[in-house]
Design an enzyme around this catalytic site. Sequence first.
Site, PDB file in Angstrom:
ATOM      1  N   ARG A  34     -18.677  -6.385   3.690  1.00 44.23           N
ATOM      2  CA  ARG A  34     -19.399  -5.707   4.766  1.00 44.23           C
ATOM      3  C   ARG A  34     -18.434  -4.778   5.615  1.00 44.23           C
ATOM      4  O   ARG A  34     -17.219  -5.046   5.942  1.00 44.23           O
ATOM      5  CB  ARG A  34     -19.787  -7.124   5.783  1.00 44.23           C
ATOM      6  CG  ARG A  34     -20.934  -7.843   5.210  1.00 44.23           C
ATOM      7  CD  ARG A  34     -22.208  -7.436   5.015  1.00 44.23           C
ATOM      8  NE  ARG A  34     -23.310  -8.417   4.466  1.00 44.23           N
ATOM      9  CZ  ARG A  34     -24.491  -8.237   4.589  1.00 44.23           C
ATOM     10  NH1 ARG A  34     -25.101  -6.985   4.770  1.00 44.23           N
ATOM     11  NH2 ARG A  34     -25.138  -9.219   3.707  1.00 44.23           N
ATOM     12  N   VAL A 101      -9.949   5.882   5.296  1.00 48.19           N
ATOM     13  CA  VAL A 101      -8.960   4.799   4.468  1.00 48.19           C
ATOM     14  C   VAL A 101      -8.678   5.288   3.228  1.00 48.19           C
ATOM     15  O   VAL A 101      -9.605   5.581   2.356  1.00 48.19           O
ATOM     16  CB  VAL A 101     -10.019   3.491   4.592  1.00 48.19           C
ATOM     17  CG1 VAL A 101      -8.751   2.514   3.606  1.00 48.19           C
ATOM     18  CG2 VAL A 101     -10.354   2.860   6.210  1.00 48.19           C
ATOM     19  N   HIS A 105     -13.314   3.791  -1.942  1.00 50.31           N
ATOM     20  CA  HIS A 105     -14.386   3.064  -1.569  1.00 50.31           C
ATOM     21  C   HIS A 105     -15.789   3.522  -1.726  1.00 50.31           C
ATOM     22  O   HIS A 105     -15.568   4.844  -1.385  1.00 50.31           O
ATOM     23  CB  HIS A 105     -14.225   2.273  -0.396  1.00 50.31           C
ATOM     24  CG  HIS A 105     -14.038   3.055   0.812  1.00 50.31           C
ATOM     25  ND1 HIS A 105     -12.623   3.562   0.963  1.00 50.31           N
ATOM     26  CD2 HIS A 105     -14.662   3.670   1.628  1.00 50.31           C
ATOM     27  CE1 HIS A 105     -12.579   4.502   1.847  1.00 50.31           C
ATOM     28  NE2 HIS A 105     -14.028   4.604   2.472  1.00 50.31           N
ATOM     29  N   HIS A 107     -19.501   3.554  -0.134  1.00 42.42           N
ATOM     30  CA  HIS A 107     -20.318   3.185   1.054  1.00 42.42           C
ATOM     31  C   HIS A 107     -21.777   2.778   0.086  1.00 42.42           C
ATOM     32  O   HIS A 107     -22.327   3.641  -0.406  1.00 42.42           O
ATOM     33  CB  HIS A 107     -20.537   4.169   1.886  1.00 42.42           C
ATOM     34  CG  HIS A 107     -19.281   4.144   2.676  1.00 42.42           C
ATOM     35  ND1 HIS A 107     -18.803   3.674   3.993  1.00 42.42           N
ATOM     36  CD2 HIS A 107     -18.497   5.270   2.437  1.00 42.42           C
ATOM     37  CE1 HIS A 107     -17.911   4.378   4.219  1.00 42.42           C
ATOM     38  NE2 HIS A 107     -17.519   5.180   3.560  1.00 42.42           N
TER      39      HIS A 107
HETATM   40  P1  5GP Z   1     -14.403   6.246   5.118  1.00 43.86           P
HETATM   41  O1  5GP Z   1     -14.508   6.896   6.666  1.00 43.86           O
HETATM   42  O2  5GP Z   1     -13.093   6.161   4.383  1.00 43.86           O
HETATM   43  O3  5GP Z   1     -15.361   6.864   4.389  1.00 43.86           O
HETATM   44  O4  5GP Z   1     -14.852   4.647   5.317  1.00 43.86           O
HETATM   45  C1  5GP Z   1     -13.953   3.643   5.853  1.00 43.86           C
HETATM   46  C2  5GP Z   1     -14.746   2.425   6.230  1.00 43.86           C
HETATM   47  O5  5GP Z   1     -14.214   1.576   6.383  1.00 43.86           O
HETATM   48  C3  5GP Z   1     -15.524   2.745   7.613  1.00 43.86           C
HETATM   49  O6  5GP Z   1     -16.881   2.684   7.610  1.00 43.86           O
HETATM   50  C4  5GP Z   1     -14.878   1.861   8.631  1.00 43.86           C
HETATM   51  O7  5GP Z   1     -15.981   1.250   9.419  1.00 43.86           O
HETATM   52  C5  5GP Z   1     -14.611   0.569   7.601  1.00 43.86           C
HETATM   53  N1  5GP Z   1     -13.474  -0.133   8.037  1.00 43.86           N
HETATM   54  C6  5GP Z   1     -12.360   0.244   8.634  1.00 43.86           C
HETATM   55  N2  5GP Z   1     -11.597  -0.647   8.903  1.00 43.86           N
HETATM   56  C7  5GP Z   1     -12.174  -1.932   8.423  1.00 43.86           C
HETATM   57  C8  5GP Z   1     -11.652  -3.283   8.292  1.00 43.86           C
HETATM   58  O8  5GP Z   1     -10.744  -3.625   8.551  1.00 43.86           O
HETATM   59  N3  5GP Z   1     -12.649  -4.058   7.735  1.00 43.86           N
HETATM   60  C9  5GP Z   1     -13.745  -3.624   7.218  1.00 43.86           C
HETATM   61  N4  5GP Z   1     -14.741  -4.384   6.772  1.00 43.86           N
HETATM   62  N5  5GP Z   1     -14.158  -2.193   7.222  1.00 43.86           N
HETATM   63  C10 5GP Z   1     -13.246  -1.346   7.877  1.00 43.86           C
END
Ligand code: 5GP
Length: 119
Positions: A34, A101, A105, A107
Amino acid sequence: MSPDRLPDCLFCRIVAGEIPSTTVAEDEAVLAIRDIAPRAPTHVLLMPKRHIGSAADLTEADGPLLGGIFALAAGIARSLGIADDGYRVVTNIGRWGGQTVDHLHFHLMGGRPFEWPPG
Ligand code: 5GP
Ligand code: ZN
C-alpha cells in the site's frame, strides 16, 4: 551487473523488512504494498525485490520481470474490485517525471476516474 540491493534505498529497505509496510501481494521477484500517502481510494506500489533505479535502467532481460509485474497488478486489481471500472498503472522516471524514490516501482491506482493527460 548492478547490486541486488542498495543500503540507503528506501524500497530496498522495505523489501528487506527493515521498514514496515502493508503487503498486498508478493512473489519471488516482486513486492506489492500500500502507498503510504494514497492519491486514490486504491493505491498500490509494485516493485522488483532487486534494486533497479527506474524504468530507464530496464533491459531486454527484464522482460519476464515486467510481465510478472503487470500480471500481478491485474490480479491485485481484480481482487481489490477495481478491475471492472478500470484503473491506471504508471511509473515515473526522473525529476520531471515525478519520481521521488529511485527504486523502480509502478503505481496501481483505482477507485476513481483519472484525467488524461496527467498533470
Ligand atoms: P514516486 O513519486 O517515486 O513515483 O512514488 C513514490 C511513492 O512512494 C509515493 O507515492 C509515496 O507516497 C510512496 N512512499 C514514500 N515513502 C513511502 C514509505 O515509506 N512507505 C510506503 N508504503 N510508501 C512510500
Ligand atoms: Zn532499491
